[in-house]
Design a protein around this motif. Structure first.
Motif, short mmCIF file in Angstrom:
data_model
loop_
_atom_site.label_atom_id
_atom_site.label_comp_id
_atom_site.label_asym_id
_atom_site.label_seq_id
_atom_site.Cartn_x
_atom_site.Cartn_y
_atom_site.Cartn_z
N MET A 1 0.84 -1.19 0.00
CA MET A 1 0.00 0.00 0.00
C MET A 1 0.89 1.25 0.00
SD MET A 1 -3.22 -0.67 2.39
CE MET A 1 -4.19 -2.16 2.36
N THR A 2 0.38 2.29 -0.67
CA THR A 2 1.20 3.49 -0.81
C THR A 2 1.30 4.26 0.51
OG1 THR A 2 0.33 3.59 -3.05
CG2 THR A 2 1.54 5.52 -2.29
N ALA A 3 2.48 4.80 0.75
CA ALA A 3 2.73 5.64 1.92
C ALA A 3 3.76 6.69 1.54
CB ALA A 3 3.25 4.80 3.08
N ARG A 28 -7.22 -0.73 12.89
CA ARG A 28 -6.55 -0.39 11.63
C ARG A 28 -7.59 0.27 10.74
NH1 ARG A 28 -5.57 -2.16 6.62
NH2 ARG A 28 -6.67 -4.14 6.77
N LEU A 29 -7.18 1.40 10.16
CA LEU A 29 -8.10 2.19 9.33
C LEU A 29 -7.67 2.16 7.88
CD1 LEU A 29 -8.29 5.41 11.58
CD2 LEU A 29 -9.81 3.41 11.63
N ASP A 30 -8.65 2.19 6.98
CA ASP A 30 -8.38 2.54 5.60
C ASP A 30 -8.54 4.06 5.52
OD1 ASP A 30 -7.97 -0.05 4.66
OD2 ASP A 30 -10.12 -0.37 4.34
N VAL A 31 -7.44 4.74 5.25
CA VAL A 31 -7.51 6.21 5.21
C VAL A 31 -8.19 6.61 3.90
CG1 VAL A 31 -6.19 8.36 5.29
CG2 VAL A 31 -5.39 6.35 6.56
N ALA A 32 -9.11 7.55 3.98
CA ALA A 32 -9.75 8.06 2.76
C ALA A 32 -9.02 9.35 2.32
CB ALA A 32 -11.24 8.32 3.01
N TYR A 33 -9.11 10.39 3.15
CA TYR A 33 -8.49 11.67 2.79
C TYR A 33 -7.68 12.18 3.98
CZ TYR A 33 -11.86 11.40 -0.96
OH TYR A 33 -12.57 10.97 -2.04
N ASP A 112 4.73 13.09 16.32
CA ASP A 112 5.62 12.33 17.20
C ASP A 112 5.59 10.83 16.90
OD1 ASP A 112 6.35 14.65 18.81
OD2 ASP A 112 4.30 14.56 19.57
N SER A 113 4.56 10.40 16.19
CA SER A 113 4.41 8.98 15.82
C SER A 113 3.71 8.93 14.46
CB SER A 113 3.62 8.23 16.90
OG SER A 113 2.33 8.77 17.02
N PRO A 114 3.72 7.76 13.78
CA PRO A 114 3.26 7.72 12.39
C PRO A 114 1.86 8.28 12.17
CG PRO A 114 4.43 5.71 12.91
CD PRO A 114 4.29 6.46 14.21
N GLY A 115 1.69 8.93 11.02
CA GLY A 115 0.46 9.63 10.68
C GLY A 115 -0.29 9.03 9.51
N ALA A 116 -1.14 9.83 8.90
CA ALA A 116 -2.22 9.35 8.03
C ALA A 116 -1.94 9.47 6.53
CB ALA A 116 -3.50 10.09 8.37
N LEU A 117 -0.78 9.96 6.13
CA LEU A 117 -0.53 10.07 4.68
C LEU A 117 -0.11 8.71 4.12
CD1 LEU A 117 1.13 13.60 4.41
CD2 LEU A 117 -1.01 12.88 3.32
N GLN A 118 -1.01 7.75 4.29
CA GLN A 118 -0.80 6.38 3.82
C GLN A 118 -2.19 5.72 3.70
OE1 GLN A 118 1.42 4.05 6.70
NE2 GLN A 118 0.65 5.25 8.43
N ALA A 119 -2.24 4.65 2.93
CA ALA A 119 -3.54 4.02 2.68
C ALA A 119 -4.08 3.29 3.91
CB ALA A 119 -3.42 3.05 1.50
N SER A 120 -3.17 2.76 4.75
CA SER A 120 -3.58 1.98 5.92
C SER A 120 -2.88 2.55 7.15
CB SER A 120 -3.16 0.51 5.70
OG SER A 120 -3.45 -0.24 6.85
N CYS A 332 -5.97 9.27 -0.12
CA CYS A 332 -5.08 8.20 0.34
C CYS A 332 -5.63 6.82 0.04
CB CYS A 332 -4.84 8.33 1.84
SG CYS A 332 -4.09 9.89 2.31
N ARG A 333 -6.79 6.78 -0.62
CA ARG A 333 -7.45 5.48 -0.80
C ARG A 333 -6.60 4.57 -1.67
NH1 ARG A 333 -12.97 7.54 -3.00
NH2 ARG A 333 -11.44 8.78 -4.15
N ALA A 334 -6.50 3.32 -1.23
CA ALA A 334 -5.64 2.35 -1.92
C ALA A 334 -6.18 2.09 -3.32
CB ALA A 334 -5.59 1.05 -1.13
#
Ligand SMILES: NC(=O)c1ccc[n+]([C@@H]2O[C@H](COP(=O)([O-])OP(=O)(O)OC[C@H]3O[C@@H](n4cnc5c(N)ncnc54)[C@H](O)[C@@H]3O)[C@@H](O)[C@H]2O)c1
Ligand SMILES: [Zn+2]
Length: 334
Positions: A1-3, A28-33, A112-120, A332-334
């Motif tokens: 998945m893209t990140a 675990r989330l599927d990020v949309a936007y 401070d920890s991983p964020g949402a600019l990724q599909a999952s 961000c949708r896969a």
């Protein structure tokens, strides 16, 4: 998945990420936007390299759906539409005095920890807020900055019939103006940028150049019961106390990294209250989600563009070289 990874030194790379299975208490989330904000741009300039671990995915203004729930998570199921309140408040200290949203050991998820600019994206379940069915996930990605605005307006105790002056018509100032108006205030924005003033006018909010607003003339000599400083500029904080009415409130929303002169005489003479406002509490997210459904707000006009995840490095480069934008959303949708 893209990140998209921030590598430090102002560089981003587009890569891939393996979905992280949710541990106990996680989802675990599927990020949309995911929206891009001033803080992300600050990171992109390398200004927060001391703080941001690298390589790491950033981004914190998101909407999405639940993909998987970990053990012990109640109330959420795959497919639920949600937003994340990106505050990790898992280390409260007595010094926080109960205000965990600004606690001493608060960690900001996506910085401070991983964020949402990724599909999952895998996050603690306590950060989730459920969205009403049918809400456009693009609009929902505005929940985080809108929650900032809801918190600011709550800290300002804005009441119906009051005049609120918003100094700085960027995304945050514009959202504050919309929320204050929804609470029944008359709102005046001060903003030097013509395009941003134009957007305020399109939203039905009177907008003025910094030296143009004569607040006393606009309010029968009273002044503004509440003033929001959202420009982070030296002239802005001087104007804030000037525009305030007797016993008015001045809410400092902008980040002032360096001390700036404040007209203390105004505080004394008019018995002003000065308050800070930082991020949000859960109820501010609830209020923001409620407002997202109100079509009358015109929130969709804040969204400048929706662009693919692969373009994130270019988006930051363009914003750095002055691309005019209010809010860019990343799909961000896969
Ligand atoms: N309190 C919080 O938790 C919180 C959350 C998000 C952002 N912020 C801060 O809020 C501020 C605004 O955020 P933003 O994303 O809208 O930033 P922004 O930079 O897009 O907006 C600031 C606006 O102020 C305007 N401005 C500059 N000088 C001015 C002046 N003299 N008078 C009036 N306006 C002037 C600029 O033209 C710009 O449009 C930033 O300082 C940001 O770091 C605070
Ligand atoms: Zn932000």
């Amino acid at each position: 998945m893209t990140a998209v990874y921030y590598e430090g030194g102002g560089t981003f790379t587009v890569g891939s990420s393996e979905p992280v299975p949710p541990g106990p208490g996680e989802v675990r989330l599927d990020v949309a936007y995911c929206g891009v904000c001033g803080t992300d741009l600050h990171i992109a300039h390398g200004a927060m390299d001391q703080r941001v671990p690298t390589p790491m995915v950033i981004g914190h203004e998101m909407s999405g759906t639940v993909a998987e729930v970990g053990d012990g998570v109640e109330g959420f199921r795959p497919g639920d539409a949600v937003v994340v309140r990106p505050l990790d408040t898992r280390e409260p200290t007595p010094a926080d005095r109960g205000f965990s949203h600004i606690g001493r050991k608060l960690k900001f998820i996506g910085i401070d920890s991983p964020g949402a600019l990724q599909a999952s994206w895998t996050v603690p379940a306590f950060t989730l807020h459920r969205l009403p069915p049918g809400l456009d996930l693009r609009l929902a990605a505005l929940a985080e900055p809108l929650a900032v605005a809801c918190h600011d307006v709550r800290r300002g105790e804005v009441a119906a019939g009051e005049t609120a002056v918003v100094i700085g018509g960027g995304p945050i100032g514009t959202l504050i103006a919309l929320v204050a108006r929804a609470r029944g205030a008359r709102v005046l924005i001060v903003e030097p940028d013509e395009t941003r003033r134009g957007l305020a006018a399109d939203l039905g909010i009177a907008a003025y150049e910094p030296d143009e607003l004569d607040v006393l003339a606009e309010t029968d000599g009273v002044g503004a019961e509440v003033v929001f400083e959202v420009s982070g500029s030296a002239p802005g904080i001087l104007a804030a106390t000037k525009h305030a009415a007797i016993r008015g409130r001045v809410v400092v929303v902008a980040i002032f990294p360096e001390p700036k002169p404040v007209a203390l005489f105004d505080l004394f003479w008019k018995e002003l209250d000065v308050r800070g406002a930082r991020v949000y509490e859960p109820e501010d997210f609830d209020a923001a989600i409620e407002l997202l459904g109100a079509t009358s707000l015109g929130l969709e006009r804040i969204i400048t563009a929706v662009e693919p995840l692969q373009r994130v490095p270019d988006i930051f480069a363009e914003l750095s070289s002055g691309r005019p934008a209010m809010k860019i959303l990343v799909d961000c949708r896969a």
